[in-house]
Design a protein around this motif. Structure first.
Motif, PDB file in Angstrom:
ATOM      1  N   LEU A 163     -17.479   3.181 -23.941  1.00 61.54           N
ATOM      2  CA  LEU A 163     -17.381   4.581 -23.550  1.00 61.54           C
ATOM      3  C   LEU A 163     -15.983   4.876 -23.014  1.00 61.54           C
ATOM      4  O   LEU A 163     -15.392   5.910 -23.308  1.00 61.54           O
ATOM      5  CB  LEU A 163     -18.426   4.904 -22.478  1.00 61.54           C
ATOM      6  N   ASP A 164     -15.429   3.939 -22.217  1.00 59.74           N
ATOM      7  CA  ASP A 164     -14.052   4.085 -21.744  1.00 59.74           C
ATOM      8  C   ASP A 164     -13.148   3.541 -22.842  1.00 59.74           C
ATOM      9  O   ASP A 164     -12.758   2.384 -22.843  1.00 59.74           O
ATOM     10  CB  ASP A 164     -13.845   3.326 -20.432  1.00 59.74           C
ATOM     11  N   TYR A 165     -12.813   4.405 -23.789  1.00 60.04           N
ATOM     12  CA  TYR A 165     -12.088   4.022 -24.989  1.00 60.04           C
ATOM     13  C   TYR A 165     -10.781   3.305 -24.650  1.00 60.04           C
ATOM     14  O   TYR A 165      -9.963   3.818 -23.899  1.00 60.04           O
ATOM     15  CB  TYR A 165     -11.820   5.272 -25.826  1.00 60.04           C
ATOM     16  N   VAL A 166     -10.598   2.116 -25.210  1.00 62.27           N
ATOM     17  CA  VAL A 166      -9.467   1.210 -24.965  1.00 62.27           C
ATOM     18  C   VAL A 166      -9.076   1.157 -23.493  1.00 62.27           C
ATOM     19  O   VAL A 166      -7.914   1.044 -23.131  1.00 62.27           O
ATOM     20  CB  VAL A 166      -8.238   1.553 -25.843  1.00 62.27           C
ATOM     21  N   SER A 167     -10.076   1.242 -22.619  1.00 67.04           N
ATOM     22  CA  SER A 167      -9.872   1.132 -21.167  1.00 67.04           C
ATOM     23  C   SER A 167      -8.850   2.134 -20.631  1.00 67.04           C
ATOM     24  O   SER A 167      -8.075   1.834 -19.722  1.00 67.04           O
ATOM     25  CB  SER A 167      -9.437  -0.302 -20.807  1.00 67.04           C
ATOM     26  N   ILE A 168      -8.856   3.331 -21.171  1.00 64.45           N
ATOM     27  CA  ILE A 168      -7.888   4.355 -20.744  1.00 64.45           C
ATOM     28  C   ILE A 168      -8.084   4.711 -19.271  1.00 64.45           C
ATOM     29  O   ILE A 168      -7.108   4.897 -18.533  1.00 64.45           O
ATOM     30  CB  ILE A 168      -8.022   5.613 -21.632  1.00 64.45           C
ATOM     31  N   PHE A 169      -9.312   4.766 -18.824  1.00 63.74           N
ATOM     32  CA  PHE A 169      -9.539   5.176 -17.437  1.00 63.74           C
ATOM     33  C   PHE A 169      -9.535   3.990 -16.472  1.00 63.74           C
ATOM     34  O   PHE A 169      -8.845   3.990 -15.459  1.00 63.74           O
ATOM     35  CB  PHE A 169     -10.856   5.937 -17.308  1.00 63.74           C
ATOM     36  N   ASN A 170     -10.297   2.955 -16.786  1.00 65.03           N
ATOM     37  CA  ASN A 170     -10.467   1.844 -15.855  1.00 65.03           C
ATOM     38  C   ASN A 170      -9.479   0.695 -16.054  1.00 65.03           C
ATOM     39  O   ASN A 170      -9.384  -0.197 -15.217  1.00 65.03           O
ATOM     40  CB  ASN A 170     -11.896   1.277 -15.966  1.00 65.03           C
ATOM     41  N   GLY A 171      -8.750   0.708 -17.158  1.00 63.77           N
ATOM     42  CA  GLY A 171      -7.904  -0.438 -17.487  1.00 63.77           C
ATOM     43  C   GLY A 171      -6.688  -0.603 -16.606  1.00 63.77           C
ATOM     44  O   GLY A 171      -6.231  -1.727 -16.394  1.00 63.77           O
ATOM     45  N   GLU A 172      -6.133   0.505 -16.072  1.00 63.13           N
ATOM     46  CA  GLU A 172      -4.910   0.420 -15.280  1.00 63.13           C
ATOM     47  C   GLU A 172      -4.907   1.508 -14.209  1.00 63.13           C
ATOM     48  O   GLU A 172      -4.717   2.679 -14.503  1.00 63.13           O
ATOM     49  CB  GLU A 172      -3.683   0.577 -16.189  1.00 63.13           C
ATOM     50  N   PRO A 173      -5.158   1.138 -12.937  1.00 66.26           N
ATOM     51  CA  PRO A 173      -5.237   2.136 -11.874  1.00 66.26           C
ATOM     52  C   PRO A 173      -3.882   2.678 -11.414  1.00 66.26           C
ATOM     53  O   PRO A 173      -3.835   3.717 -10.749  1.00 66.26           O
ATOM     54  CB  PRO A 173      -5.920   1.367 -10.729  1.00 66.26           C
ATOM     55  N   ASP A 174      -2.791   2.008 -11.753  1.00 65.98           N
ATOM     56  CA  ASP A 174      -1.466   2.495 -11.390  1.00 65.98           C
ATOM     57  C   ASP A 174      -0.985   3.409 -12.521  1.00 65.98           C
ATOM     58  O   ASP A 174      -0.644   2.947 -13.611  1.00 65.98           O
ATOM     59  CB  ASP A 174      -0.511   1.311 -11.214  1.00 65.98           C
ATOM     60  N   ASN A 175      -0.937   4.714 -12.280  1.00 62.21           N
ATOM     61  CA  ASN A 175      -0.662   5.642 -13.370  1.00 62.21           C
ATOM     62  C   ASN A 175       0.760   5.525 -13.895  1.00 62.21           C
ATOM     63  O   ASN A 175       0.996   5.669 -15.095  1.00 62.21           O
ATOM     64  CB  ASN A 175      -0.926   7.086 -12.936  1.00 62.21           C
ATOM     65  N   ASP A 176       1.736   5.262 -13.031  1.00 59.33           N
ATOM     66  CA  ASP A 176       3.109   5.087 -13.504  1.00 59.33           C
ATOM     67  C   ASP A 176       3.202   3.896 -14.449  1.00 59.33           C
ATOM     68  O   ASP A 176       3.887   3.944 -15.474  1.00 59.33           O
ATOM     69  CB  ASP A 176       4.069   4.900 -12.324  1.00 59.33           C
ATOM     70  N   ARG A 177       2.516   2.839 -14.075  1.00 54.81           N
ATOM     71  CA  ARG A 177       2.495   1.636 -14.916  1.00 54.81           C
ATOM     72  C   ARG A 177       1.767   1.920 -16.234  1.00 54.81           C
ATOM     73  O   ARG A 177       2.194   1.488 -17.308  1.00 54.81           O
ATOM     74  CB  ARG A 177       1.822   0.503 -14.148  1.00 54.81           C
ATOM     75  N   PHE A 178       0.660   2.657 -16.161  1.00 50.95           N
ATOM     76  CA  PHE A 178      -0.112   3.014 -17.351  1.00 50.95           C
ATOM     77  C   PHE A 178       0.758   3.800 -18.332  1.00 50.95           C
ATOM     78  O   PHE A 178       0.758   3.545 -19.547  1.00 50.95           O
ATOM     79  CB  PHE A 178      -1.321   3.845 -16.938  1.00 50.95           C
ATOM     80  N   ILE A 179       1.498   4.771 -17.799  1.00 49.72           N
ATOM     81  CA  ILE A 179       2.369   5.596 -18.638  1.00 49.72           C
ATOM     82  C   ILE A 179       3.467   4.751 -19.270  1.00 49.72           C
ATOM     83  O   ILE A 179       3.768   4.876 -20.458  1.00 49.72           O
ATOM     84  CB  ILE A 179       2.966   6.749 -17.797  1.00 49.72           C
ATOM     85  N   MET A 180       4.067   3.865 -18.476  1.00 52.75           N
ATOM     86  CA  MET A 180       5.146   3.028 -18.991  1.00 52.75           C
ATOM     87  C   MET A 180       4.638   2.093 -20.086  1.00 52.75           C
ATOM     88  O   MET A 180       5.286   1.902 -21.116  1.00 52.75           O
ATOM     89  CB  MET A 180       5.790   2.241 -17.859  1.00 52.75           C
ATOM     90  N   LYS A 181       3.469   1.500 -19.881  1.00 49.71           N
ATOM     91  CA  LYS A 181       2.918   0.595 -20.887  1.00 49.71           C
ATOM     92  C   LYS A 181       2.587   1.344 -22.179  1.00 49.71           C
ATOM     93  O   LYS A 181       2.734   0.805 -23.269  1.00 49.71           O
ATOM     94  CB  LYS A 181       1.660  -0.092 -20.337  1.00 49.71           C
ATOM     95  N   GLY A 182       2.165   2.606 -22.044  1.00 48.90           N
ATOM     96  CA  GLY A 182       1.801   3.398 -23.218  1.00 48.90           C
ATOM     97  C   GLY A 182       2.981   3.778 -24.083  1.00 48.90           C
ATOM     98  O   GLY A 182       2.817   4.092 -25.267  1.00 48.90           O
ATOM     99  N   THR A 183       4.176   3.750 -23.516  1.00 52.54           N
ATOM    100  CA  THR A 183       5.370   4.136 -24.270  1.00 52.54           C
ATOM    101  C   THR A 183       6.383   2.990 -24.342  1.00 52.54           C
ATOM    102  O   THR A 183       7.552   3.227 -24.649  1.00 52.54           O
ATOM    103  CB  THR A 183       6.052   5.347 -23.613  1.00 52.54           C
ATOM    104  N   TRP A 184       5.951   1.773 -24.057  1.00 53.80           N
ATOM    105  CA  TRP A 184       6.883   0.643 -23.976  1.00 53.80           C
ATOM    106  C   TRP A 184       7.348   0.248 -25.374  1.00 53.80           C
ATOM    107  O   TRP A 184       6.543  -0.084 -26.226  1.00 53.80           O
ATOM    108  CB  TRP A 184       6.190  -0.544 -23.307  1.00 53.80           C
ATOM    109  N   LEU A 185       8.660   0.299 -25.666  1.00 52.30           N
ATOM    110  CA  LEU A 185       9.730   0.747 -24.801  1.00 52.30           C
ATOM    111  C   LEU A 185      10.333   2.018 -25.408  1.00 52.30           C
ATOM    112  O   LEU A 185      10.740   2.004 -26.555  1.00 52.30           O
ATOM    113  CB  LEU A 185      10.795  -0.353 -24.657  1.00 52.30           C
ATOM    114  N   THR A 186      10.399   3.085 -24.630  1.00 49.36           N
ATOM    115  CA  THR A 186      11.055   4.320 -25.043  1.00 49.36           C
ATOM    116  C   THR A 186      12.133   4.609 -24.006  1.00 49.36           C
ATOM    117  O   THR A 186      11.847   5.177 -22.951  1.00 49.36           O
ATOM    118  CB  THR A 186      10.040   5.487 -25.120  1.00 49.36           C
ATOM    119  N   PRO A 187      13.366   4.196 -24.259  1.00 48.05           N
ATOM    120  CA  PRO A 187      14.393   4.242 -23.212  1.00 48.05           C
ATOM    121  C   PRO A 187      15.012   5.620 -23.013  1.00 48.05           C
ATOM    122  O   PRO A 187      15.009   6.467 -23.910  1.00 48.05           O
ATOM    123  CB  PRO A 187      15.442   3.262 -23.733  1.00 48.05           C
TER     124      PRO A 187
END
Length: 381
Positions: A163-187
């Motif tokens: 239900l939590d598709y690819v752990s979008i909600f529960n997989g990473e509680p640090d939102n800055d880290r979540f955002i960075m991992k989602g775009t790694w690496l976009t400099p």
């Protein structure tokens, strides 16, 4: 006179009140499959028929998973054919995953630079798939919006589906880290020194060799101790000028020496380009000075300015696809994040969403985009 002043104060106050009213926003999640995408548009139109929306964000890039469509453009055209006014539709054309749907959509801006999606707004995340639930949950928790999900369609989950598709909600509680991992690496900026390559992304500098066989990372302030004061609640945009960068925060333009990384001058983008179209103050994403040209990129296109004495004069507004022969279809209308000049090799490198292009001395694209998916920092603090 007093009555006139009172009336003016009332009108200004009323305008401010209207501007601060929470908005109803629809966020439609894209798909690389045209049939699935059309299903989602049908769902979106049924919701649109039920209530009024102030803004509609269509989220999806070009050629995701090898597809032949640009998802946001497909959705935009489907909405307008069904009578939705173009002025309420905002295209997010960079994402190729559901995580990136969230990451990039939350940063979409109005023409004046203000965020489309603001705290207190109500956001309906629309799809025919339960990933809408995870995106809505993350928006509610980390972006302070009243998030809801609207899902319709025939859904037959597999036993392995969550239900939590690819752990979008529960997989990473640090939102800055979540955002960075989602775009790694976009400099935001890239430079070289000896055999090392330096990538600035947000407030982090990632340092590696050419093969990415080793890496280290540091805070931005270690390399740019004077920039933090200009980056508070603002995004820094870098224009590579060879031995210097022009760094814009939307208000000030800093002239930064690459060797010392110190600010040598503070002025404005309008002083550098006196006839700059006003909208570009908020549109700028990245740029480079190449010869007598200044190339500026935005989400939706590019602006070419030409050197005249100590300034540049804005010329044609165009798109990367029209300006560069062989612009990759998968790169859409732009969304360039950084440019790097290599004066010794007379090359220009353009970076976008985990990929980069190499251009020769005549600004001709050398080959297809290359991957920039570098090692992730597992112990990022």
């Amino acid at each position: 006179m007093k009555k006139l002043i009172s009336l003016c104060i009332f009108l200004v106050g009323w305008q401010c009140l209207l501007a601060s009213q929470p908005k109803n926003i629809m966020l439609i999640l894209g798909s690389a499959d045209p049939v699935v995408l059309q299903d989602r548009m049908d769902v979106a139109m049924r919701l649109y028929s039920m209530q009024k929306f102030d803004r509609i964000i269509v989220s999806g890039g070009c050629a995701a998973h090898g597809s032949s469509i640009c998802e946001a453009s497909f959705m935009h055209d489907a909405l307008t054919r069904n009578g939705v006014p173009q002025n309420v539709i905002y295209k997010e054309e960079n994402s190729k995953t559901t995580v990136q749907n969230y990451v990039f959509s939350r940063k979409i801006k109005e023409a004046d630079g203000s965020p489309v999606m603001a705290p207190g707004d109500t956001v309906y995340v629309v799809s025919n798939h339960w990933h809408a639930i995870s995106v809505a949950a993350r928006l509610r928790k980390y972006d302070r919006v009243e998030a809801k999900f609207f899902i319709e369609g025939s859904i037959e989950p597999k036993a392995s589906d969550k239900l939590d598709y690819v752990s979008i909600f529960n997989g990473e509680p640090d939102n800055d880290r979540f955002i960075m991992k989602g775009t790694w690496l976009t400099p935001d900026a890239v430079w070289e020194k000896a055999d090392s390559i330096y990538y600035l992304t947000g407030s982090l500098v990632y340092v590696t060799d050419r093969l990415n066989s080793r890496f280290s990372y540091y805070t931005r302030s270690k390399f740019f101790p004077e920039l933090d004061a200009y980056a508070a609640n603002k995004e820094l945009r870098f224009i590579d000028a060879g031995k210097q960068w022009y760094v814009s925060n939307g208000e000030k333009l800093l002239y930064v020496d690459k060797q010392s990384r110190k600010v040598q001058r503070i002025f404005t983008l309008a002083e550098l380009i006196p006839n700059l179209p006003a909208a570009w103050l908020n549109r700028l994403k990245a740029g480079a000075v190449y010869g007598d040209k200044l190339l500026l990129f935005s989400d939706a296109g590019m602006l070419v300015a030409h050197k005249k004495s100590r300034v540049f004069l804005a010329g044609e507004e165009t798109s990367p696809a029209d300006y560069f022969a062989g612009w990759p279809y998968g790169w859409g209308r732009g969304n360039v994040s950084a440019l790097r000049l290599d004066s010794a090799k007379q090359k220009v490198y353009i970076y976008r969403n985990q990929e980069y292009l190499e251009l020769d001395a005549k600004l001709k694209i050398v080959e297809e985009p290359r991957s920039l998916r570098l090692k992730w920092i597992d112990d990022l603090k």
